[in-house]
Design a protein around this motif. Structure first.
Motif, mmCIF file in Angstrom:
data_model
loop_
_atom_site.group_PDB
_atom_site.id
_atom_site.type_symbol
_atom_site.label_atom_id
_atom_site.label_comp_id
_atom_site.label_asym_id
_atom_site.label_seq_id
_atom_site.Cartn_x
_atom_site.Cartn_y
_atom_site.Cartn_z
ATOM 1 N N VAL A 50 0.862 -1.175 0.000
ATOM 2 C CA VAL A 50 0.000 0.000 0.000
ATOM 3 C C VAL A 50 0.904 1.231 0.000
ATOM 4 N N PRO A 51 0.837 2.044 -1.048
ATOM 5 C CA PRO A 51 1.643 3.267 -1.055
ATOM 6 C C PRO A 51 1.354 4.110 0.184
ATOM 7 N N GLY A 52 2.400 4.635 0.798
ATOM 8 C CA GLY A 52 2.264 5.483 1.976
ATOM 9 C C GLY A 52 2.221 4.749 3.293
ATOM 10 N N CYS A 87 1.410 10.414 4.326
ATOM 11 C CA CYS A 87 -0.042 10.514 4.533
ATOM 12 C C CYS A 87 -0.793 10.770 3.233
ATOM 13 N N ALA A 88 -0.271 11.619 2.385
ATOM 14 C CA ALA A 88 -0.965 11.991 1.153
ATOM 15 C C ALA A 88 -0.930 10.890 0.094
ATOM 16 N N ALA A 89 0.023 9.967 0.179
ATOM 17 C CA ALA A 89 0.180 8.931 -0.853
ATOM 18 C C ALA A 89 -0.743 7.729 -0.658
ATOM 19 N N VAL A 90 -1.398 7.632 0.492
ATOM 20 C CA VAL A 90 -2.250 6.470 0.768
ATOM 21 C C VAL A 90 -3.448 6.502 -0.186
ATOM 22 N N ILE A 128 -15.143 5.046 2.649
ATOM 23 C CA ILE A 128 -13.741 5.456 2.720
ATOM 24 C C ILE A 128 -12.914 4.193 2.942
ATOM 25 N N ALA A 129 -11.917 3.982 2.105
ATOM 26 C CA ALA A 129 -11.104 2.767 2.153
ATOM 27 C C ALA A 129 -10.449 2.600 3.515
ATOM 28 N N TRP A 130 -10.288 1.343 3.955
ATOM 29 C CA TRP A 130 -9.752 1.061 5.282
ATOM 30 C C TRP A 130 -8.419 1.756 5.500
ATOM 31 N N GLN A 131 -7.525 1.703 4.500
ATOM 32 C CA GLN A 131 -6.192 2.261 4.686
ATOM 33 C C GLN A 131 -6.214 3.789 4.687
ATOM 34 N N ARG A 132 -7.171 4.373 3.979
ATOM 35 C CA ARG A 132 -7.295 5.833 3.950
ATOM 36 C C ARG A 132 -7.839 6.327 5.293
ATOM 37 N N CYS A 139 -2.589 10.380 10.929
ATOM 38 C CA CYS A 139 -1.926 11.609 10.487
ATOM 39 C C CYS A 139 -2.530 12.829 11.167
ATOM 40 N N ASN A 140 -3.861 12.857 11.302
ATOM 41 C CA ASN A 140 -4.493 13.979 12.010
ATOM 42 C C ASN A 140 -4.116 13.987 13.474
#
Length: 148
Positions: A50-52, A87-90, A128-132, A139-140
């Motif tokens: 998974v990217p990120g 965080c942004a690449a996920v 919303i995808a699990w990884q996102r 990240c927040n």
């Protein structure tokens, strides 16, 4: 080969931003493994591309064993650590994770996409995808002044 009857799920209740002395952002990941069959199985590995995000190898500690056995009709929680590298690449689309396991019949593997969460936007529910969802929460939280 007969596959074990497993319900895989992600428990996001314990997600928390943790930043180590090198500035690496990570979180413990609690994975629920429910054996819906009668015979035990042992989960021996977990991987994902998974990217990120990067799953760390098991630490082989009581909190993070390298394998977990689930008896018939039982539920076990397996904790692994995931590092958020960007965080942004996920990705926004759900990504699979791959489990390896052994049963009395030998080794096997299963690719799973965990159930995605829901976000309410303008009164409508959006998946919303699990990884996102995981990366967004961690990240927040990392930006919270209470962390430092």
């Amino acid at each position: 080969m007969i596959s074990p009857q497993i319900r895989w799920s992600l428990d996001d209740f314990f997600l928390s931003a943790q930043v180590d002395e090198n500035g690496v952002l990570s979180t413990p990941l609690s994975i629920e493994l429910e054996n819906e069959g009668f015979l035990p199985f042992t989960v021996t590995g977990l991987s994902a591309e998974v990217p990120g995000l990067r799953l760390l190898p098991a630490g082989d500690t009581p909190d993070e064993p390298d394998a977990v056995t689930v008896n018939g009709g039982d539920l076990q929680v397996w904790t692994r650590r995931v590092v958020i590298t960007d965080c942004a690449a996920v990705p926004r689309e759900p990504q699979p994770v791959r489990f390896t396991y052994t049963t009395w019949m030998g080794p096997g593997s299963s690719e799973v996409i965990w159930k995605s969460g829901q976000l309410t936007v303008d009164g409508r529910s959006v998946p919303i995808a699990w990884q996102r969802g995981l990366a967004g929460k961690v990240c927040n939280d990392a930006m919270s002044p209470d962390l430092f």
